[in-house]
Write a protein that holds these residues in place. Structure first.
Motif, PDB file in Angstrom:
ATOM      1  N   LYS A 246      10.611  42.705  38.409  1.00 11.60           N
ATOM      2  CA  LYS A 246      10.632  44.039  37.804  1.00 11.60           C
ATOM      3  C   LYS A 246      11.997  44.243  37.153  1.00 11.60           C
ATOM      4  N   GLY A 247      12.114  43.705  35.931  1.00 11.13           N
ATOM      5  CA  GLY A 247      13.380  43.808  35.214  1.00 11.13           C
ATOM      6  C   GLY A 247      14.134  42.498  35.129  1.00 11.13           C
ATOM      7  N   SER A 248      13.536  41.396  35.585  1.00 11.38           N
ATOM      8  CA  SER A 248      14.220  40.094  35.558  1.00 11.38           C
ATOM      9  C   SER A 248      15.605  40.196  36.193  1.00 11.38           C
ATOM     10  N   LEU A 249      15.633  40.699  37.423  1.00 14.22           N
ATOM     11  CA  LEU A 249      16.881  40.989  38.112  1.00 14.22           C
ATOM     12  C   LEU A 249      17.501  39.735  38.712  1.00 14.22           C
ATOM     13  N   PHE A 250      18.811  39.782  38.902  1.00 14.07           N
ATOM     14  CA  PHE A 250      19.555  38.720  39.571  1.00 14.07           C
ATOM     15  C   PHE A 250      19.994  39.215  40.948  1.00 14.07           C
ATOM     16  N   LEU A 251      19.806  38.356  41.961  1.00 14.74           N
ATOM     17  CA  LEU A 251      20.243  38.668  43.328  1.00 14.74           C
ATOM     18  C   LEU A 251      21.183  37.572  43.795  1.00 14.74           C
ATOM     19  N   THR A 252      22.359  37.966  44.290  1.00 10.32           N
ATOM     20  CA  THR A 252      23.300  36.989  44.822  1.00 10.32           C
ATOM     21  C   THR A 252      23.881  37.494  46.136  1.00 10.32           C
ATOM     22  N   ARG A 253      24.167  36.558  47.030  1.00  6.06           N
ATOM     23  CA  ARG A 253      24.806  36.870  48.313  1.00  6.06           C
ATOM     24  C   ARG A 253      26.107  36.071  48.381  1.00  6.06           C
ATOM     25  N   PRO A 254      27.181  36.565  47.728  1.00  8.29           N
ATOM     26  CA  PRO A 254      28.420  35.787  47.632  1.00  8.29           C
ATOM     27  C   PRO A 254      29.255  35.855  48.903  1.00  8.29           C
ATOM     28  N   GLY A 255      30.084  34.850  49.086  1.00 10.32           N
ATOM     29  CA  GLY A 255      31.025  34.805  50.200  1.00 10.32           C
ATOM     30  C   GLY A 255      32.383  34.349  49.707  1.00 10.32           C
ATOM     31  N   ILE A 256      33.422  34.804  50.372  1.00 11.96           N
ATOM     32  CA  ILE A 256      34.779  34.548  49.900  1.00 11.96           C
ATOM     33  C   ILE A 256      35.123  33.064  49.885  1.00 11.96           C
ATOM     34  N   ALA A 257      34.554  32.277  50.797  1.00  9.16           N
ATOM     35  CA  ALA A 257      34.893  30.848  50.840  1.00  9.16           C
ATOM     36  C   ALA A 257      34.508  30.148  49.539  1.00  9.16           C
ATOM     37  N   ASP A 258      33.376  30.524  48.965  1.00 17.38           N
ATOM     38  CA  ASP A 258      32.914  29.880  47.739  1.00 17.38           C
ATOM     39  C   ASP A 258      33.661  30.362  46.503  1.00 17.38           C
ATOM     40  N   TYR A 259      34.332  31.484  46.605  1.00 19.99           N
ATOM     41  CA  TYR A 259      35.085  32.015  45.472  1.00 19.99           C
ATOM     42  C   TYR A 259      36.590  31.822  45.642  1.00 19.99           C
ATOM     43  N   THR A 260      36.978  31.092  46.677  1.00 17.57           N
ATOM     44  CA  THR A 260      38.359  30.617  46.837  1.00 17.57           C
ATOM     45  C   THR A 260      38.298  29.146  47.237  1.00 17.57           C
ATOM     46  N   ALA A 261      37.370  28.427  46.617  1.00 16.60           N
ATOM     47  CA  ALA A 261      37.071  27.058  47.037  1.00 16.60           C
ATOM     48  C   ALA A 261      38.203  26.093  46.744  1.00 16.60           C
ATOM     49  N   THR A 262      39.032  26.410  45.776  1.00 22.39           N
ATOM     50  CA  THR A 262      40.181  25.563  45.457  1.00 22.39           C
ATOM     51  C   THR A 262      41.469  26.363  45.664  1.00 22.39           C
ATOM     52  N   ARG A 263      42.545  25.643  45.860  1.00 20.11           N
ATOM     53  CA  ARG A 263      43.850  26.293  46.001  1.00 20.11           C
ATOM     54  C   ARG A 263      44.174  27.124  44.758  1.00 20.11           C
ATOM     55  N   ALA A 264      43.846  26.582  43.580  1.00 23.24           N
ATOM     56  CA  ALA A 264      44.164  27.281  42.333  1.00 23.24           C
ATOM     57  C   ALA A 264      43.400  28.594  42.222  1.00 23.24           C
ATOM     58  N   GLU A 265      42.134  28.578  42.618  1.00 18.81           N
ATOM     59  CA  GLU A 265      41.340  29.799  42.526  1.00 18.81           C
ATOM     60  C   GLU A 265      41.831  30.847  43.512  1.00 18.81           C
ATOM     61  N   MET A 266      42.148  30.424  44.729  1.00 20.33           N
ATOM     62  CA  MET A 266      42.674  31.360  45.712  1.00 20.33           C
ATOM     63  C   MET A 266      43.993  31.956  45.227  1.00 20.33           C
ATOM     64  N   GLN A 267      44.863  31.107  44.661  1.00 20.97           N
ATOM     65  CA  GLN A 267      46.163  31.583  44.179  1.00 20.97           C
ATOM     66  C   GLN A 267      45.992  32.577  43.040  1.00 20.97           C
ATOM     67  N   TRP A 268      45.066  32.292  42.125  1.00 24.56           N
ATOM     68  CA  TRP A 268      44.805  33.194  41.002  1.00 24.56           C
ATOM     69  C   TRP A 268      44.408  34.582  41.498  1.00 24.56           C
ATOM     70  N   ARG A 269      43.471  34.619  42.407  1.00 27.02           N
ATOM     71  CA  ARG A 269      42.989  35.917  42.892  1.00 27.02           C
ATOM     72  C   ARG A 269      44.074  36.638  43.697  1.00 27.02           C
ATOM     73  N   ALA A 270      44.764  35.905  44.560  1.00 23.13           N
ATOM     74  CA  ALA A 270      45.819  36.522  45.368  1.00 23.13           C
ATOM     75  C   ALA A 270      46.942  37.048  44.481  1.00 23.13           C
ATOM     76  N   ASP A 271      47.326  36.263  43.469  1.00 22.06           N
ATOM     77  CA  ASP A 271      48.392  36.698  42.568  1.00 22.06           C
ATOM     78  C   ASP A 271      48.002  37.976  41.837  1.00 22.06           C
ATOM     79  N   ASP A 272      46.765  38.043  41.350  1.00 24.03           N
ATOM     80  CA  ASP A 272      46.302  39.242  40.652  1.00 24.03           C
ATOM     81  C   ASP A 272      46.349  40.463  41.559  1.00 24.03           C
ATOM     82  N   VAL A 273      45.853  40.303  42.782  1.00 23.63           N
ATOM     83  CA  VAL A 273      45.780  41.428  43.715  1.00 23.63           C
ATOM     84  C   VAL A 273      47.178  41.893  44.108  1.00 23.63           C
ATOM     85  N   LEU A 274      48.027  40.963  44.507  1.00 22.53           N
ATOM     86  CA  LEU A 274      49.365  41.343  44.969  1.00 22.53           C
ATOM     87  C   LEU A 274      50.220  41.888  43.829  1.00 22.53           C
ATOM     88  N   ALA A 275      50.039  41.377  42.614  1.00 25.00           N
ATOM     89  CA  ALA A 275      50.763  41.910  41.461  1.00 25.00           C
ATOM     90  C   ALA A 275      50.337  43.345  41.181  1.00 25.00           C
TER      91      ALA A 275
END
Length: 315
Positions: A246-275
């Motif tokens: 009904k609307g061609s909807l997208f469903l996702t169940r994300p977790g932080i481990a998969d979105y900080t899977a590399t050191r570079a990705e974790m650093q990018w997000r942490a740097d943005d937040v702390l800045a």
């Protein structure tokens, strides 16, 4: 924790200090974040071998470091992958740590990092949104909700926040929610349709789960995203994929481990937040600081859903 159960299973005990192994540092913690993932571990929803020291988020000062880690005693650091952070000190791999920049208090780094990184990946990586798009942020006065709402407004998004009380509604408005719905007063899915002239919102960020899931789906525009990132009210029952047709909807169940899977990705997000914290763009709301010995009281408060912002444990 020697057994699963309610907040009362959290017990303060003395354990031996551990010297850093290869690639590790010892951090003397100034604060540990209290999060729903800790509750899930305590109740057994997310399984860990017993006994264990709870916690995964914290910030403090390096007191000892093995060679080659890049850190030295006196460095201020924080992490969202700090197993056993409900403690005075913890030995941890250096690659899970990020430096706390000047202009950010150490305890505030512990208050913002996990929920801030969560808000960052929800907004920037789970779906594509453009300035002017409407989205729903559930529990908009909660830890993730307040940060997510602020970040969304900075990006030009229009936010419908939901809360459980009128007092929390004021917090959500202060964070930038354009429309706020108190669950006991109105159906947020109806409001979502009203403000979008019947079309629906581009995304729903839902950390509540069972009690909001179906109406969250009803709030979505065609080809919009249902981002289910938590289950504070309980597990969502199994979903028939046809429900999404009904609307061609997208469903996702994300977790932080998969979105900080590399050191570079974790650093990018942490740097943005702390800045953003250092610049004042992102305001941190600490609801209460509890002594480490009162971890059970902090868990009870979090589960009551009467808190706004962050809860911290202070050794």
């Amino acid at each position: 924790m020697h057994e699963l159960g309610g907040p009362e299973v959290l017990a303060l005990e003395e354990v031996d200090d551990r010297a850093p192994g290869d690639g590790e540092v010892v951090v003397r913690l100034e604060a540990a974040g209290v999060n729903f993932v800790d509750v899930y571990h305590r109740t057994g929803l997310y399984r860990r071998d017993l006994p264990f020291v709870p916690g995964s988020e914290g910030a403090g000062v390096v007191v000892e470091a093995a060679g080659g880690t890049g850190f030295a005693p006196g460095d201020r650091v924080a992490s969202v992958r700090l197993p056993g952070s409900y403690a005075e000190a913890v030995a941890a791999p250096a690659d899970v740590l990020v430096r706390v920049p000047d202009g950010v208090a150490t305890d505030l780094a512990a208050a913002v990092l996990l929920q801030g990184i969560t808000a960052h990946f929800l907004l920037n990586s789970t779906c594509e949104l453009a300035a002017g798009d409407w989205c729903v942020v559930h529990a908009a006065a909660g830890g993730v909700g307040l940060l997510l709402t602020q970040m969304a407004r900075v990006q030009g998004l229009r936010v419908i926040g939901t809360t459980s009380t009128a007092a929390k509604a004021e917090k959500a408005r202060g964070a930038g929610a354009e429309v706020v719905v108190v669950h006991s007063e109105r159906d947020f899915s109806e409001v979502a349709r009203e403000v979008t002239d019947g079309r629906g919102v581009r995304a729903v960020f839902d950390g509540i789960g069972k009690t909001t899931f179906e109406r969250s789906l009803d709030s979505l525009a065609p080809r919009a995203h249902m981002v289910l990132f938590g289950q504070a009210s309980g597990k969502v029952p199994p979903v028939d994929p046809l429900r999404l047709s009904k609307g061609s909807l997208f469903l996702t169940r994300p977790g932080i481990a998969d979105y900080t899977a590399t050191r570079a990705e974790m650093q990018w997000r942490a740097d943005d937040v702390l800045a953003a914290v250092a610049s004042g763009t992102l305001e941190i709301h600490v609801h209460e600081r509890y002594p480490l010995a009162e971890a059970s009281r902090a868990h009870a408060a979090l589960e009551s859903r009467k808190t706004t912002g962050k809860l911290l444990l202070v050794p």
